[in-house]
Design a protein around this motif. Sequence first.
Motif, PDB file in Angstrom:
ATOM      1  N   PRO A   1     -42.323 -58.271 -33.173  1.00  0.00           N
ATOM      2  CA  PRO A   1     -42.237 -56.625 -33.064  1.00  0.00           C
ATOM      3  C   PRO A   1     -41.337 -55.760 -31.756  1.00  0.00           C
ATOM      4  CG  PRO A   1     -43.910 -57.933 -32.440  1.00  0.00           C
ATOM      5  CD  PRO A   1     -43.755 -59.106 -33.026  1.00  0.00           C
ATOM      6  N   GLN A   2     -41.530 -57.113 -31.513  1.00  0.00           N
ATOM      7  CA  GLN A   2     -40.201 -55.996 -30.528  1.00  0.00           C
ATOM      8  C   GLN A   2     -38.548 -55.697 -30.944  1.00  0.00           C
ATOM      9  OE1 GLN A   2     -40.681 -54.683 -27.827  1.00  0.00           O
ATOM     10  NE2 GLN A   2     -43.215 -55.313 -28.157  1.00  0.00           N
TER      11      GLN A   2
ATOM     12  N   LEU B   1     -38.090 -56.083 -34.264  1.00  0.00           N
ATOM     13  CA  LEU B   1     -38.310 -55.100 -35.202  1.00  0.00           C
ATOM     14  C   LEU B   1     -38.288 -53.551 -34.615  1.00  0.00           C
ATOM     15  CD1 LEU B   1     -38.412 -54.607 -38.146  1.00  0.00           C
ATOM     16  CD2 LEU B   1     -40.957 -54.246 -37.655  1.00  0.00           C
ATOM     17  N   LYS B   2     -38.528 -53.020 -33.652  1.00  0.00           N
ATOM     18  CA  LYS B   2     -38.791 -51.897 -33.277  1.00  0.00           C
ATOM     19  C   LYS B   2     -36.672 -51.758 -32.923  1.00  0.00           C
ATOM     20  CE  LYS B   2     -42.254 -51.829 -30.937  1.00  0.00           C
ATOM     21  NZ  LYS B   2     -43.047 -51.203 -30.207  1.00  0.00           N
TER      22      LYS B   2
ATOM     23  N   SER C   1     -51.027 -60.505 -38.577  1.00  0.00           N
ATOM     24  CA  SER C   1     -51.422 -60.002 -38.598  1.00  0.00           C
ATOM     25  C   SER C   1     -52.482 -59.214 -37.828  1.00  0.00           C
ATOM     26  CB  SER C   1     -50.949 -59.482 -40.425  1.00  0.00           C
ATOM     27  OG  SER C   1     -50.086 -58.951 -40.443  1.00  0.00           O
TER      28      SER C   1
ATOM     29  N   GLU D   1     -44.276 -45.559 -34.175  1.00  0.00           N
ATOM     30  CA  GLU D   1     -43.559 -45.735 -32.691  1.00  0.00           C
ATOM     31  C   GLU D   1     -42.406 -45.514 -32.499  1.00  0.00           C
ATOM     32  OE1 GLU D   1     -45.698 -49.887 -31.979  1.00  0.00           O
ATOM     33  OE2 GLU D   1     -44.862 -49.128 -29.602  1.00  0.00           O
ATOM     34  N   VAL D   2     -41.461 -46.194 -33.063  1.00  0.00           N
ATOM     35  CA  VAL D   2     -40.092 -45.650 -32.792  1.00  0.00           C
ATOM     36  C   VAL D   2     -39.517 -44.548 -33.059  1.00  0.00           C
ATOM     37  CG1 VAL D   2     -37.554 -46.003 -33.546  1.00  0.00           C
ATOM     38  CG2 VAL D   2     -39.281 -48.356 -33.201  1.00  0.00           C
TER      39      VAL D   2
ATOM     40  N   ASN E   1     -47.944 -53.349 -40.682  1.00  0.00           N
ATOM     41  CA  ASN E   1     -47.610 -54.076 -39.515  1.00  0.00           C
ATOM     42  C   ASN E   1     -45.771 -52.989 -38.899  1.00  0.00           C
ATOM     43  OD1 ASN E   1     -49.521 -54.664 -38.372  1.00  0.00           O
ATOM     44  ND2 ASN E   1     -48.513 -56.566 -39.067  1.00  0.00           N
ATOM     45  N   GLY E   2     -44.856 -53.299 -40.089  1.00  0.00           N
ATOM     46  CA  GLY E   2     -43.731 -52.647 -40.407  1.00  0.00           C
ATOM     47  C   GLY E   2     -43.643 -51.288 -40.164  1.00  0.00           C
TER      48      GLY E   2
ATOM     49  N   ALA F   1     -44.513 -49.744 -36.610  1.00  0.00           N
ATOM     50  CA  ALA F   1     -43.373 -50.226 -35.698  1.00  0.00           C
ATOM     51  C   ALA F   1     -42.577 -49.043 -35.480  1.00  0.00           C
ATOM     52  CB  ALA F   1     -42.916 -51.576 -35.624  1.00  0.00           C
TER      53      ALA F   1
END
Lengths: 123, 123, 123, 123, 123, 123
Positions: D73-74, D76-77, B72, D118-119, D111-112, D115
Motif C-alpha cells: 500500500p505504501q 501504491l500511494k 484486504s 488519501e493521496v 483498497n486502491g 489509497a
Amino acid sequence: MTTERYQKGLEVLKSVDPDSEERLKKLLKDIAPDMLRFIVEFPYGDIYSRPGLGMKTRELLTIASLVTSGNSPQQLKVHIKNALNAGCTKEEIVETIMQMAVYAGFPSALNGLFAAKEVLSEE
Amino acid sequence: MTTERYQKGLEVLKSVDPDSEERLKKLLKDIAPDMLRFIVEFPYGDIYSRPGLGMKTRELLTIASLVTSGNSPQQLKVHIKNALNAGCTKEEIVETIMQMAVYAGFPSALNGLFAAKEVLSEE
Amino acid sequence: MTTERYQKGLEVLKSVDPDSEERLKKLLKDIAPDMLRFIVEFPYGDIYSRPGLGMKTRELLTIASLVTSGNSPQQLKVHIKNALNAGCTKEEIVETIMQMAVYAGFPSALNGLFAAKEVLSEE
Amino acid sequence: MTTERYQKGLEVLKSVDPDSEERLKKLLKDIAPDMLRFIVEFPYGDIYSRPGLGMKTRELLTIASLVTSGNSPQQLKVHIKNALNAGCTKEEIVETIMQMAVYAGFPSALNGLFAAKEVLSEE
Amino acid sequence: MTTERYQKGLEVLKSVDPDSEERLKKLLKDIAPDMLRFIVEFPYGDIYSRPGLGMKTRELLTIASLVTSGNSPQQLKVHIKNALNAGCTKEEIVETIMQMAVYAGFPSALNGLFAAKEVLSEE
Amino acid sequence: MTTERYQKGLEVLKSVDPDSEERLKKLLKDIAPDMLRFIVEFPYGDIYSRPGLGMKTRELLTIASLVTSGNSPQQLKVHIKNALNAGCTKEEIVETIMQMAVYAGFPSALNGLFAAKEVLSEE
C-alpha cells in the motif's frame, strides 16, 4: 507407522477421493514419500475431520481458495471431483466459482469454470 | 438511476450489512462515486442474489477467498461481520479460516483468525 | 555492449546453468532481446554475485520464492536444476519445498515436489 | 560510484518524485544502503527510461500491478503521487484502479481507490 | 434478454476481439451460460466502455495486471491479441511486460514475454 | 493432550522463539485454541524438526516465502527475529530479502527490508 491421525484422515479422504492414497503414494514415492503422511494427517486427519462444518461446505471452501490462488489447476480439478463425491451439486460448484469473479477477478473465475467443465465432462 | 439490479443488490447487501450503502457512499463519494453502483449491482445484484447457494455459504466462501489472497484485511472483517449477520456461527467462521491453513498457509490463516477475534470482540 | 556487470553476471549464471545464455538469447531474440542483458546484469551481476550468502543457499531461497508464488513452473524447474549444479542435495531441495506447505499451502508444495521429481528423473 | 545508469535513473525518478533519493537514502541507510543504487539503476535507469512508452502510461501500469498484487500500500500511494506528477489526471488514475475490479477483484480495487483518495486529499 | 449494457459491452468487446461472443458462448454453454452475460456486461459494458481512458491504455493495463497475477496465461494471450487489435504496437506491449519485472519479478515478466512471442508469431 | 509431536515441535519452536507458546496461547485462546496445537505440531513438530536442512537455512527460506507472498508483515517480523536467534547474521537476512527483488519485485523486497530494519532497531 500409521498413526491414529493417519487412520482418521485416510477415512475422511477416502470418503471423497477413494483412490487418493494409492495415487499419491505412487506420485510421491520417488520424491517425498513422507509427504503422503503429512497430507493425510494434517489436512484430513486434523482439519477436514473436525466437526463444525460438513464435508460439502469444506470442499466448496477449498474450491474458493484454489480458484483465488489460481496456481494449482490439478488440485482444483481433484477438489471439484471431491465436491461431487461429497454430494455437492454441479450448480453449487458453479455458483462457488462464479462468486470468485467478485473476489479474485474474472480470469481466475473463468479458469475455474473451465476446470469444472473438464471434470464434469469426464464424469 | 437506481436500476432494478441495484434495488435487488441493495436488498441482498442490506440483509447482511444494513448500513453498507451509507458507509460506502461516504467512502467513495470524493474518489469514485460510480463504484458504489458497481458494487451493489454486480457482486450483490448479479451474484449473491442467485439461487443455488444460501447466503451463509456465500459469506463463508468469501471469507475463504479473502483469507487466501490475504491483502484486504478490512474487507475480511466486513465479511466476518456479514457472515454472523447471515446466521453463521462463530464456530463455522473459525473452521473456515482454519481450513485455509492447508491451502493458503499458516500465516494467512492466523491473520484471518486475528481478524475474526477482533470482529467477535467488538460484537 | 557487454558491460562489466554482464561479464560478472554471466560467470555466476554459467556456474549453475552453463547453456543459459544461448538458451535465453534464442528464446528472447524475436521478442525482447534486451531482456537477456537485464537478466544477466541485475539478478546475476548485481544480486547473486554478492557476498554474504553462498550459491547453494541462494538457489534454495529462489526455490522457496517460486513455490510460494506458484505461477512459474518452468523457472522453478530451471532453478531446481541450478540448485543441483550449485551442489545442493536432492534432500535439501525436497526439504525446502516441503517446508513451503506451511507458508504457501499444500497444493503449491505438491506442485513443487512434482517439478522436482520431473527434474530429478531427467538427470 | 554513481554510474551513468544511476545518473540516468535518478533523472527519471526525480522527474516524478523529486525528493525520492533523499527519502530512500534515509530509509535504507541502516539496513541495505546498496538497495538505493539498485532501485535507481534497474527500475529507473534501465526500465522507465526506455523509449516506447511515456511516463504517464508507465505510472498507470505500475498502479495496475500494485493494485493487483495488493500487498504494497505504501508504494501504491507513492506511485499514485508519481502518476499525478507525470501528468496523469485524477480521472485516469481512478479509471485504472476501477478496471482492476475485473482482474484482481473488488476488494483490491476498493483498497486502491481508498489509497488514491488519501493521496488526493493530501495534495 | 440482451440488455442495453450487454449491447454496449458487446460493441466494445467486439472492437478488439471480434469472435469473442461466439467463442465464449461455446466455451461456457455447458457449464455456466450466464457467465457470458456477466463478462460482456460488467467488464465491457460497465468498465471498458467508460470515458477517461482509451482502449489502448486499457488493454495495456490489463496485460500489466495479468502478468502480475501470472495465473491466467490463456487470458493474457487473448489480451495481447486485443491490445494489437486496439492499435498498440508490439513495442508498447513488450515494454509493458518488461516493466513488470520491477513489480512482479523476472519470472512473471519472462512468462509474459513468451506469451507475447507466441501471439505475435501466430499473427 | 500434549503429544510427542507437540513436545518435539515446542522444543524446536522455543529454540528460536522462546516465549512463542505463551504468546500464541494468549492470542488464540478466545478464538481458536486448537490452532496453537496445530502450529506447534505440524510446522515445528513435523517440518522444522526434520533433518536435511539446518534451522538457519529454514528461517531464511521462510523469510523468502513471506517476502514473496507479502501479506503477513507480523509473521515476517517474527521470523526475522527467529532467524537472528537461529544464528543468522544481519547480512544473511538482508541478502535473502534483497534477492527477492528478482522474484517478487522491488516493492515486496522493500517492505521486507523495512520489516528487517524495524526488528533490528528493536534488538
